[in-house]
Design a protein around this motif. Structure first.
Motif, PDB file in Angstrom:
ATOM      1  N   ARG A 122      19.062  18.932 -16.789  1.00 56.87           N
ATOM      2  CA  ARG A 122      19.742  20.218 -16.945  1.00 56.87           C
ATOM      3  C   ARG A 122      20.861  20.116 -17.986  1.00 56.87           C
ATOM      4  N   LEU A 123      21.629  19.033 -17.928  1.00 63.57           N
ATOM      5  CA  LEU A 123      22.731  18.825 -18.864  1.00 63.57           C
ATOM      6  C   LEU A 123      22.211  18.656 -20.291  1.00 63.57           C
ATOM      7  N   MET A 124      21.190  17.833 -20.453  1.00 63.18           N
ATOM      8  CA  MET A 124      20.624  17.587 -21.776  1.00 63.18           C
ATOM      9  C   MET A 124      19.959  18.840 -22.337  1.00 63.18           C
ATOM     10  N   PHE A 194      27.402  21.721 -20.063  1.00 60.52           N
ATOM     11  CA  PHE A 194      28.102  21.849 -18.787  1.00 60.52           C
ATOM     12  C   PHE A 194      27.982  23.256 -18.206  1.00 60.52           C
ATOM     13  N   SER A 195      27.787  24.254 -19.053  1.00 57.65           N
ATOM     14  CA  SER A 195      27.591  25.613 -18.560  1.00 57.65           C
ATOM     15  C   SER A 195      26.286  25.718 -17.772  1.00 57.65           C
ATOM     16  N   GLY A 240      31.271  28.966 -16.693  1.00 61.21           N
ATOM     17  CA  GLY A 240      31.975  29.269 -17.935  1.00 61.21           C
ATOM     18  C   GLY A 240      33.343  28.624 -17.998  1.00 61.21           C
ATOM     19  N   ALA A 241      34.086  28.654 -16.889  1.00 64.83           N
ATOM     20  CA  ALA A 241      35.431  28.080 -16.856  1.00 64.83           C
ATOM     21  C   ALA A 241      35.393  26.570 -17.090  1.00 64.83           C
ATOM     22  N   VAL A 242      34.472  25.891 -16.452  1.00 71.12           N
ATOM     23  CA  VAL A 242      34.351  24.441 -16.610  1.00 71.12           C
ATOM     24  C   VAL A 242      33.997  24.083 -18.055  1.00 71.12           C
ATOM     25  N   ALA A 243      33.019  24.790 -18.601  1.00 72.11           N
ATOM     26  CA  ALA A 243      32.558  24.492 -19.957  1.00 72.11           C
ATOM     27  C   ALA A 243      33.649  24.762 -21.003  1.00 72.11           C
TER      28      ALA A 243
END
Length: 321
Positions: A122-124, A194-195, A240-243
């Motif tokens: 998912r991250l990649m 990260f989103s 969104g906040a994390v990314a």
């Protein structure tokens, strides 16, 4: 009943004809485009304020986020809050379409080729999808930034076509449209990664541990369990906040490089490292590298929330589940 997260790696229309598979790609493209347009329209005024603050616009650089939000309508009218939004809509439909469609396909490809955790897939896939979308639509993002940076009465460009023509003639041809591409790609990798990672992880955990409270059957496929709209909104906002927190300094550098000769100190922003160093040394962390971050939190939460929620809704409407 299965959760959507559990079946998301299955290839849609696996036994269908090539025409049907192409139609699936088209529907996926449309779903992503609509999601992107809805998300950006929601936060267009905040997007313009962010550009004005990030690049230290001389007409507003002495103001904060909310003071600028109030000053723009007074100086330029309420439509001033949407300056550059036409270019944004031209860009964001293909951007959103490519990003969401690419994410689904990259994730399936990685799942087949590499026997690693689904979270890593998912991250990649998110990072690769974000970079793919950026490369395909970057010139339009440069045009949008230039138009949004202008203040009424001090226009350098009269519109989208004029901006394209002027940049091409005065800033090195095609290469002029790719100023800031490197920091954009470097910043997009963690942002998109990260989103999608955060949203997908929250989604799968929610459907796995609290299916009765957080999920409901999909309207186009009752055998598939999906998140409720309000839960999608919450998960998208958190994603969104994390990314944004992770990638924001690179976004600041990207904007300054994109604006190019519009800025009086453009000669100090020729590369990613030079731009980051210049902004840090001249303005510091809070007022430089993270200037406008509070606004970004305000804008990224509804933007990502609407984007993921709209995409999940369009998947049902277009029978993509």
């Amino acid at each position: 009943m299965t959760s959507e997260a559990a079946v998301s790696t299955a290839t849609p229309a696996l036994h269908s004809s090539p025409a049907q598979r192409d139609y699936y790609w088209l529907r996926s493209f449309v779903a992503g485009g609509v999601a992107g347009c809805c998300a950006k329209t929601t936060i267009a005024p905040l997007d313009r304020i962010k550009i004005l603050l990030q690049a230290q616009n001389p007409h507003y650089k002495h103001l904060g986020v909310f003071a600028t939000l109030k000053a723009v309508p007074q100086k330029e009218g309420y439509l001033g809050l949407y300056k550059g939004n036409g270019a944004m809509m031209v860009r964001i439909f293909p951007y959103g379409a490519i990003q969401f469609m690419a994410f689904d396909n990259y994730k399936k490809l990685l799942s087949k080729r590499f026997a690693i955790s689904e979270h890593i897939h998912r991250l990649m896939a998110g990072s690769m999808a974000g970079m793919t979308a950026v490369i395909c639509t970057y010139p339009l993002d440069v045009i949008r930034a230039r138009l949004a940076f202008q203040v009424t009465g001090y226009h350098q460009y009269t519109g989208i076509a004029n901006a394209f023509h002027t940049i091409y003639l005065k800033e090195g041809g095609v290469l002029g449209f790719y100023r800031g591409l490197t920091p954009t790609l470097i910043g997009m990798a963690p942002y998109a990664g990260f989103s999608f990672f955060t949203f997908g992880t929250l989604k799968s955990l929610g459907l796995k541990h609290f299916p009765e409270h957080l999920g409901h059957p999909s309207s186009d496929n009752p055998d598939v369990l999906i998140l409720k709209p309000q839960v999608n909104l919450l998960c998208g906002g958190v994603a969104g906040a994390v990314a944004q927190t992770i990638s924001y300094p690179l976004d600041v550098a990207r904007r300054r490089m994109q604006l190019g000769t519009v800025l009086p100190d453009s000669d100090k922003c020729g590369s990613l490292t030079k731009t980051l160093s210049y902004v840090y040394n001249k303005f510091g962390i809070k007022k430089g590298l993270y200037r406008g971050l509070s606004l970004n939190y305000i804008r990224c939460i509804p933007s990502q929330a609407v984007a993921f929620t709209t995409y999940e809704f369009m998947k049902q409407v277009l029978h993509l589940n």
